[in-house]
Design an enzyme around this catalytic site. Structure first.
Site, PDB file in Angstrom:
ATOM      1  N   VAL A 184       5.223   3.944   0.767  1.00 22.12           N
ATOM      2  CA  VAL A 184       5.289   3.206  -0.994  1.00 22.12           C
ATOM      3  C   VAL A 184       4.333   2.278  -1.525  1.00 22.12           C
ATOM      4  O   VAL A 184       3.825   2.165  -2.349  1.00 22.12           O
ATOM      5  CB  VAL A 184       7.265   2.328  -0.770  1.00 22.12           C
ATOM      6  CG1 VAL A 184       6.984   1.248  -2.267  1.00 22.12           C
ATOM      7  CG2 VAL A 184       8.079   3.142  -0.833  1.00 22.12           C
ATOM      8  N   ALA A 216       1.386   4.710  -2.603  1.00 26.25           N
ATOM      9  CA  ALA A 216       1.951   5.195  -3.819  1.00 26.25           C
ATOM     10  C   ALA A 216       1.361   3.799  -5.239  1.00 26.25           C
ATOM     11  O   ALA A 216       1.037   3.857  -6.124  1.00 26.25           O
ATOM     12  CB  ALA A 216       3.226   5.325  -4.450  1.00 26.25           C
ATOM     13  N   GLU A 217       1.909   2.102  -4.466  1.00 27.61           N
ATOM     14  CA  GLU A 217       1.748   1.597  -5.537  1.00 27.61           C
ATOM     15  C   GLU A 217       0.803   0.561  -5.637  1.00 27.61           C
ATOM     16  O   GLU A 217       0.247   0.142  -6.570  1.00 27.61           O
ATOM     17  CB  GLU A 217       2.979   0.602  -4.867  1.00 27.61           C
ATOM     18  CG  GLU A 217       4.480   0.527  -4.896  1.00 27.61           C
ATOM     19  CD  GLU A 217       4.726   0.946  -6.242  1.00 27.61           C
ATOM     20  OE1 GLU A 217       3.990   0.338  -6.597  1.00 27.61           O
ATOM     21  OE2 GLU A 217       6.113   1.212  -6.542  1.00 27.61           O
ATOM     22  N   SER A 218      -0.135   0.712  -4.304  1.00 27.82           N
ATOM     23  CA  SER A 218      -1.574  -0.271  -4.442  1.00 27.82           C
ATOM     24  C   SER A 218      -2.377   0.286  -3.814  1.00 27.82           C
ATOM     25  O   SER A 218      -3.362   0.130  -3.581  1.00 27.82           O
ATOM     26  CB  SER A 218      -1.180  -1.493  -3.976  1.00 27.82           C
ATOM     27  OG  SER A 218      -1.350  -1.314  -2.867  1.00 27.82           O
TER      28      SER A 218
END
Length: 168
Positions: A35, A38-40
């Site tokens: 996550v 993918a996010e940052s």
């Protein structure tokens, strides 16, 4: 090659914090790392156009709600962006979504990306249940790609960091 993949493609900064938060919330550390990537891309100062912030890209309203659930004091934007806090809140929220969607990672990740309301609407509109597994059926392209990306990231983190992601 695994060394280069770890260094460049699949970094795992804040590994101890991720593993601790994941264990506390009974979530796979490789899923949390997936996550975050993918996010940052593990950029601590990441901020999205809509205003999500930090490693796990939490919207301020969501972060404040999570903090309330955890009986934490009111947080500033700086608090939310702080890596240990952001990972703790984001991992708790991921665990919350996994629980809400009966362990279904696809639905939980779709909710993390598009919002719980959208996923609940899709479940009702399309007759999905907790066994849903057709990523291609997700109506938002961005969310479809996000779920695919996180699950692929999770697989690579498990392969590259087996010593960490299996709880050792």
């Amino acid at each position: 090659m695994p060394c280069l993949a770890r260094l460049y493609a699949y970094p795992f900064d804040h590994r101890e914090i991720v593993v601790t938060a994941a264990q506390e919330n009974k979530v796979s550390p490789s899923l949390v790392a997936g996550v975050i990537l993918a996010e940052s891309k593990f950029k601590e100062d990441a901020k999205s156009a809509p205003g999500a912030m930090g490693l796990m890209q939490l919207m301020p309203d969501t972060a404040h709600w999570i903090a309330e659930q955890l009986n934490q004091p009111k947080m500033t934007d700086e608090d939310i962006k702080e890596p240990a806090t952001n990972i703790k809140l984001g991992t708790w929220y991921l665990a919350y979504l996994l629980d809400e969607f009966k362990g279904n990672e696809i639905l939980a990740l779709a909710a993390y990306n598009a919002g719980r309301g959208h996923v609940e609407e899709w479940m009702k509109e399309y007759g999905w249940d907790d066994s849903f597994n057709d990523i291609d059926a997700i109506p938002f392209g961005e969310t479809r790609n996000y779920v695919r990306s996180v699950l692929a990231n999770q697989k690579r983190y498990t392969e590259l960091y087996e010593d960490v992601t299996d709880g050792k």
